[in-house]
Design a protein around this motif. Structure first.
Motif, PDB file in Angstrom:
ATOM      1  N   PRO A  94      -8.283 -13.391  11.261  1.00 50.55           N
ATOM      2  CA  PRO A  94      -7.481 -13.504  10.039  1.00 50.55           C
ATOM      3  C   PRO A  94      -6.712 -12.225   9.740  1.00 50.55           C
ATOM      4  O   PRO A  94      -7.233 -11.119   9.888  1.00 50.55           O
ATOM      5  CB  PRO A  94      -8.516 -13.817   8.952  1.00 50.55           C
ATOM      6  CG  PRO A  94      -9.835 -13.473   9.527  1.00 50.55           C
ATOM      7  CD  PRO A  94      -9.722 -13.589  11.002  1.00 50.55           C
ATOM      8  N   ASN A  95      -5.454 -12.414   9.332  1.00 53.12           N
ATOM      9  CA  ASN A  95      -4.555 -11.314   8.961  1.00 53.12           C
ATOM     10  C   ASN A  95      -4.367 -10.282  10.069  1.00 53.12           C
ATOM     11  O   ASN A  95      -4.117  -9.105   9.812  1.00 53.12           O
ATOM     12  CB  ASN A  95      -5.043 -10.633   7.677  1.00 53.12           C
ATOM     13  CG  ASN A  95      -4.835 -11.511   6.459  1.00 53.12           C
ATOM     14  OD1 ASN A  95      -3.903 -12.314   6.398  1.00 53.12           O
ATOM     15  ND2 ASN A  95      -5.721 -11.382   5.474  1.00 53.12           N
ATOM     16  N   LEU A  96      -4.489 -10.747  11.307  1.00 50.68           N
ATOM     17  CA  LEU A  96      -4.174  -9.915  12.476  1.00 50.68           C
ATOM     18  C   LEU A  96      -3.054 -10.592  13.251  1.00 50.68           C
ATOM     19  O   LEU A  96      -3.117 -11.797  13.530  1.00 50.68           O
ATOM     20  CB  LEU A  96      -5.398  -9.741  13.376  1.00 50.68           C
ATOM     21  CG  LEU A  96      -5.146  -9.127  14.766  1.00 50.68           C
ATOM     22  CD1 LEU A  96      -4.631  -7.693  14.663  1.00 50.68           C
ATOM     23  CD2 LEU A  96      -6.419  -9.163  15.610  1.00 50.68           C
ATOM     24  N   ASN A  97      -2.035  -9.821  13.595  1.00 53.97           N
ATOM     25  CA  ASN A  97      -0.949 -10.306  14.430  1.00 53.97           C
ATOM     26  C   ASN A  97      -0.683  -9.253  15.496  1.00 53.97           C
ATOM     27  O   ASN A  97      -0.487  -8.081  15.187  1.00 53.97           O
ATOM     28  CB  ASN A  97       0.320 -10.545  13.597  1.00 53.97           C
ATOM     29  CG  ASN A  97       1.475 -11.047  14.434  1.00 53.97           C
ATOM     30  OD1 ASN A  97       1.325 -11.986  15.203  1.00 53.97           O
ATOM     31  ND2 ASN A  97       2.634 -10.419  14.291  1.00 53.97           N
ATOM     32  N   ARG A 114      -3.338  -6.603   8.281  1.00 57.21           N
ATOM     33  CA  ARG A 114      -3.069  -6.533   6.832  1.00 57.21           C
ATOM     34  C   ARG A 114      -1.759  -5.802   6.523  1.00 57.21           C
ATOM     35  O   ARG A 114      -1.667  -5.017   5.588  1.00 57.21           O
ATOM     36  CB  ARG A 114      -4.243  -5.881   6.111  1.00 57.21           C
ATOM     37  CG  ARG A 114      -5.541  -6.672   6.182  1.00 57.21           C
ATOM     38  CD  ARG A 114      -6.660  -5.975   5.432  1.00 57.21           C
ATOM     39  NE  ARG A 114      -7.896  -6.762   5.429  1.00 57.21           N
ATOM     40  CZ  ARG A 114      -9.034  -6.375   4.873  1.00 57.21           C
ATOM     41  NH1 ARG A 114      -9.094  -5.190   4.268  1.00 57.21           N
ATOM     42  NH2 ARG A 114     -10.105  -7.151   4.897  1.00 57.21           N
ATOM     43  N   GLY A 115      -0.739  -6.050   7.338  1.00 56.27           N
ATOM     44  CA  GLY A 115       0.568  -5.487   7.065  1.00 56.27           C
ATOM     45  C   GLY A 115       0.786  -4.088   7.589  1.00 56.27           C
ATOM     46  O   GLY A 115       1.818  -3.475   7.296  1.00 56.27           O
ATOM     47  N   ILE A 116      -0.136  -3.560   8.393  1.00 61.41           N
ATOM     48  CA  ILE A 116      -0.008  -2.210   8.931  1.00 61.41           C
ATOM     49  C   ILE A 116      -0.027  -2.270  10.448  1.00 61.41           C
ATOM     50  O   ILE A 116      -0.913  -2.876  11.060  1.00 61.41           O
ATOM     51  CB  ILE A 116      -1.152  -1.298   8.440  1.00 61.41           C
ATOM     52  CG1 ILE A 116      -1.109  -1.176   6.924  1.00 61.41           C
ATOM     53  CG2 ILE A 116      -1.046   0.083   9.077  1.00 61.41           C
ATOM     54  CD1 ILE A 116       0.141  -0.532   6.378  1.00 61.41           C
ATOM     55  N   ILE A 627      -9.285 -18.071   8.485  1.00 63.06           N
ATOM     56  CA  ILE A 627      -8.105 -18.210   7.643  1.00 63.06           C
ATOM     57  C   ILE A 627      -7.843 -16.874   6.958  1.00 63.06           C
ATOM     58  O   ILE A 627      -8.761 -16.254   6.412  1.00 63.06           O
ATOM     59  CB  ILE A 627      -8.279 -19.304   6.574  1.00 63.06           C
ATOM     60  CG1 ILE A 627      -8.623 -20.649   7.221  1.00 63.06           C
ATOM     61  CG2 ILE A 627      -7.023 -19.448   5.729  1.00 63.06           C
ATOM     62  CD1 ILE A 627      -8.955 -21.734   6.214  1.00 63.06           C
ATOM     63  N   GLY A 628      -6.603 -16.450   6.984  1.00 60.14           N
ATOM     64  CA  GLY A 628      -6.208 -15.249   6.263  1.00 60.14           C
ATOM     65  C   GLY A 628      -4.962 -15.527   5.448  1.00 60.14           C
ATOM     66  O   GLY A 628      -4.000 -16.118   5.948  1.00 60.14           O
ATOM     67  N   THR A 647       4.535  -9.205   9.881  1.00 57.99           N
ATOM     68  CA  THR A 647       3.325  -9.492   9.109  1.00 57.99           C
ATOM     69  C   THR A 647       3.429 -10.883   8.499  1.00 57.99           C
ATOM     70  O   THR A 647       4.140 -11.077   7.515  1.00 57.99           O
ATOM     71  CB  THR A 647       3.137  -8.441   7.994  1.00 57.99           C
ATOM     72  OG1 THR A 647       2.984  -7.152   8.593  1.00 57.99           O
ATOM     73  CG2 THR A 647       1.913  -8.759   7.161  1.00 57.99           C
ATOM     74  N   PRO A 648       2.751 -11.886   9.055  1.00 53.46           N
ATOM     75  CA  PRO A 648       2.747 -13.219   8.447  1.00 53.46           C
ATOM     76  C   PRO A 648       1.855 -13.234   7.211  1.00 53.46           C
ATOM     77  O   PRO A 648       0.840 -12.523   7.160  1.00 53.46           O
ATOM     78  CB  PRO A 648       2.163 -14.101   9.558  1.00 53.46           C
ATOM     79  CG  PRO A 648       1.311 -13.178  10.372  1.00 53.46           C
ATOM     80  CD  PRO A 648       1.966 -11.822  10.298  1.00 53.46           C
ATOM     81  N   ASP A 649       2.225 -14.047   6.222  1.00 52.73           N
ATOM     82  CA  ASP A 649       1.373 -14.112   5.035  1.00 52.73           C
ATOM     83  C   ASP A 649       0.220 -15.089   5.216  1.00 52.73           C
ATOM     84  O   ASP A 649      -0.740 -15.058   4.445  1.00 52.73           O
ATOM     85  CB  ASP A 649       2.189 -14.462   3.785  1.00 52.73           C
ATOM     86  CG  ASP A 649       2.899 -15.803   3.899  1.00 52.73           C
ATOM     87  OD1 ASP A 649       2.705 -16.519   4.894  1.00 52.73           O
ATOM     88  OD2 ASP A 649       3.685 -16.130   2.983  1.00 52.73           O
ATOM     89  N   LEU A 650       0.289 -15.954   6.228  1.00 54.31           N
ATOM     90  CA  LEU A 650      -0.771 -16.933   6.453  1.00 54.31           C
ATOM     91  C   LEU A 650      -1.124 -16.973   7.930  1.00 54.31           C
ATOM     92  O   LEU A 650      -0.246 -17.116   8.794  1.00 54.31           O
ATOM     93  CB  LEU A 650      -0.326 -18.325   5.990  1.00 54.31           C
ATOM     94  CG  LEU A 650      -1.337 -19.468   6.179  1.00 54.31           C
ATOM     95  CD1 LEU A 650      -2.599 -19.207   5.372  1.00 54.31           C
ATOM     96  CD2 LEU A 650      -0.720 -20.802   5.777  1.00 54.31           C
TER      97      LEU A 650
END
Length: 757
Positions: A94-97, A114-116, A627-628, A647-650
């Protein structure tokens, strides 16, 4: 904070009907599991979970006890999930891209948590998510294409890890833990043969040489064909996106007593292949220099010059052989020594030396014309030493303390084969980084249910950097240093049902960064007189130049979560976080008067969201779900509001699995994995006219494995990205054109065979 109804609406609006239907089966199956428990149905041994032990806090802990958001992967189960490298890991957390850009190199890995993260790869930039292998920090991800063989476990730590890790872990950390040699004698062979010319084989051997000495060795070969051709370079050695990699690793463990052990490890890899798939959008920008022909060649360029009629979008129209191929290699040696001083204290030293180098580069105009092409080479040498002392102060209190040293020297070069606007292009970057740190983390059990922990880390970083982008100006030098005290406070509480709740406040730090491509120096040179007054212009630029470093990058994370075993069927981890970043540099690239300029846009950013990991186990059926959901807010800059790039929000992943037991004890395991990443932006602006929005993507893998009763071997049919989802990996608008970096992740079907003896 986003409520559950809002999150549900967001999920429903973004996911395909099939994915949503699968996702909604999770709570239903959880309720079924609870119902089964109330009917006094006893779980079989196969139904019961084995709690994973992790070392995220540099001390062995059951994963439920760690007061941070953490995902862990069993190394022996990676292949069944379709995970072959770190890019694949980024599909299931989750929240990793995890994306790739880096001068078009196929081995590049750029994680965003998380956007970083980090869009770039040059030596003056540092990643925001750190990658560690057996405690050794990997400073560069281009040139170190880490093969996920001989892996014991992968841990993904989300949020700033400024106390125990520190080094560039302001967004999170990825720990790769390999299998240590032991006294067992075992040989494992794994092979894969599939479409797109996939040939993969790896050999793992573990053998005891004596009662005190054991070794293991891993040798791997991995090859895959490309997706397109270099249509104007008939002698290109590789096709677009083709990869070929050889890697090896040898470890020797000496354990003369129960109190002392040393592990010496050496690894190496060599990779070659074709440039990553990409294309260039020219018509959409309509610039005077490209579309209008106002360039050094006087050529009016169109999209049809990039993708001529009758060619595939994965073909490449460059006419320059120097930018058709990429290569990478790395060498490393590490020595880990552990000494149990007594029953209470253990000392550990991890020392490592690594080298890496690569060759890559893009033809930015993407045409047969030699207009903007940037072949480049890079290398880095790093040395690190970490001393740890951990143990127990009393029966209620344990601690981890340490000293850390890191040194890196690296360079990037673009030479005579590079050009900008049809003329020469020069880029010479050099940087030496020295980092020193001291840290301590203490955990105290107040009672059987409640524990508290806290930590401090002091870090001092020094950087000596230089850049030469214009021979008349010469080399510009600069030095800077930064220091920061980071801290962490956390508490764990174990509820009556065995679940664990935690609350954590932690800070993170990263040293400032120099611009990656400071072609702004050329503008300053001419603005200060240029050739009319070379001495004065040089003095003026050196006195007030744009090659300066940013300030300390800091973060403060507030997080609460619950994790553990709801019952004997359902395992769950949920975290809610709010992270505030200050002086965070975004890399912003544009075509300037002097060249392809990359500058730092320093912002303040707040990331907040929720993350959920669940595992359901009902006899022969199991399902993994993650899920993130995240909202990233960036403060307004000069009249516009930036966005966090890539950074995807979902994010969503679902992995159901069922094992069929056959007569005679044979078994067939069927597994499917679904991964979703919502829309995101390829650069720090969301302006529609920039056209850098990346569409959402849905990827599906399957694995059908047969194992005989004697477990002598496993043979499996696999499919990865079975619906052949073609998606953008990144986008960048330079003002003259849009670089559209395409995924190298086309569908693949094949057979996998593994045996152990």
């Amino acid at each position: 904070m986003t409520n559950r109804t809002d999150v549900s609406k967001t999920l429903a609006s973004k996911l395909s009907p099939v994915a949503l239907a699968v996702a909604m089966t999770v709570p239903a199956l959880s309720n079924f599991a609870v119902a089964q428990e109330t009917q006094d149905v006893e779980a079989t041994e196969e139904q019961k979970f084995e709690a994973i032990t992790v070392t995220a806090t540099k001390r062995p802990q059951v994963i439920y006890e760690v007061p941070i958001a953490l995902s862990a992967f069993d190394g022996d189960k990676l292949a069944a999930q379709g995970i072959t490298d770190l890019t694949d890991v980024g599909k299931f957390v989750p929240n990793l891209n995890v994306t790739g850009f880096s001068a078009g190199h196929t081995s590049s890995v750029n994680p965003f948590i998380r956007g970083i993260g980090l869009q770039d790869h040059l030596i003056t930039t540092d990643p925001g998510v750190s990658v560690y292998v057996d405690g050794v920090y990997l400073g560069r991800q281009v040139g170190q294409n880490w093969s996920l063989n001989n892996i014991q476990r992968i841990e993904v730590l989300r949020g700033p890890q400024g106390t125990l890790y520190g080094r560039n872990s302001i967004g999170g950390a990825i720990n790769i833990i390999t299998k240590e040699p032991d006294q067992g004698d075992v040989t494992k062979v794994n092979t894969e043969f599939g479409t797109r010319g996939r040939v993969k084989a790896d050999l793992f051997v573990n053998h005891a040489l004596s009662d005190t000495v054991a070794f293991n060795a891993n040798l791997s070969f991995n090859k895959r064909d490309g997706l397109g051709e270099f249509i104007n370079v008939p002698n290109a050695e590789y096709d677009v996106g083709e990869t070929e990699d050889v890697s090896g690793r040898v470890s020797v463990k000496w354990e003369p007593s129960n109190d002392f052990r040393m592990v010496l490890t050496a690894d190496a890899n060599n990779g070659d292949g074709g440039l990553r798939p990409y294309t260039v959008l020219i018509d959409e920008v309509g610039s005077a220099r490209y579309f209008g022909g106002g360039n050094g060649l006087g050529v009016e360029l169109r999209n049809s010059d990039v993708i001529p009629e009758g060619t595939d979008r994965y073909d490449n129209a460059t006419g320059t052989e120097a930018v058709t191929g990429v290569s990478n290699e790395a060498r490393g040696i590490a020595l880990t020594t552990e000494w149990d001083i007594n029953e209470d204290y253990t000392a550990k030293v991890v020392a490592s030396q690594r080298t890496s180098k690569y060759k890559a580069g893009l033809d930015d105009d993407g045409t047969v014309f030699s207009l903007d092409q940037f072949p480049e080479r890079g290398e880095a040498d790093q040395t690190s030493v970490e001393f740890q002392l951990n143990g127990y102060l009393n029966e209620y209190t344990d601690f981890v303390a340490g000293l850390y040293y890191f040194n890196e020297e690296g360079s990037n070069r673009q030479g005579e084969d590079s050009s900008f606007d049809g003329g020469g292009n020069l880029l010479e970057l050099d940087q030496e980084t020295t980092s020193k740190a001291a840290y301590i983390n203490v955990r105290h059990d107040i009672n059987d249910e409640l524990s508290v922990s806290g930590g401090l880390r002091y870090t001092k970083d020094e950087k000596d950097a230089s850049a030469n982008v214009f021979s008349a100006l010469g080399t510009i030098f600069d030095s800077n240093d930064w220091n920061e005290l980071t801290w962490e406070l956390a508490t764990n509480y174990t509820f009556e049902n065995g679940m664990t709740g935690y609350a954590t406040i932690q800070s993170g730090y990263q040293s400032g960064q120099y611009p990656a491509r400071p072609y702004c120096l050329i503008g300053q040179f001419f603005g200060a007189g240029g050739f009319d007054d070379i001495d004065g212009a040089q003095a003026a630029v050196r006195a007030n130049n744009c090659f300066t470093a940013s300030d300390n990058i800091t973060a403060t994370n507030y997080e609460v979560g619950v994790k553990g075993r709801i019952n004997e069927y359902v395992d769950m981890s949920v975290a809610v976080f709010n992270t505030e970043f200050e002086d965070l540099p975004y890399q912003v690239s544009r075509v300037s008067e002097g060249g392809f300029d990359t500058a730092n846009l320093v912002v303040e950013q707040t990331s907040r969201g929720i993350e959920l990991d669940t595992t359901l186990n009902l006899g022969n059926f199991s399902m993994m779900t993650s899920i993130g959901y995240m909202d990233v807010d960036v403060e307004e800059q000069a009249g516009f509001r930036p966005v966090a790039p890539l950074t995807p929000d979902l994010t969503l992943a679902i992995g159901p699995q069922y094992t069929f037991e056959l007569d005679g004890g044979d078994s067939i395991r069927v597994r499917a994995d679904y991964s979703y990443r919502s829309e995101m932006y390829g650069e720090p602006t969301s302006a529609p006219e920039r056209m850098t929005e990346l569409d959402s993507r849905e990827l599906v893998n399957f694995d059908i494995a047969y194992t005989p009763a004697n477990e002598a071997y496993t043979v499996a049919l696999y499919g990865r990205n079975i619906f052949d989802e073609r998606y953008d990996n990144a986008r960048l608008n330079t003002g003259d054109y849009i670089l559209q970096i395409l995924s190298n992740d086309a569908s693949e079907f094949g057979v996998r065979f593994s045996t152990e003896f």
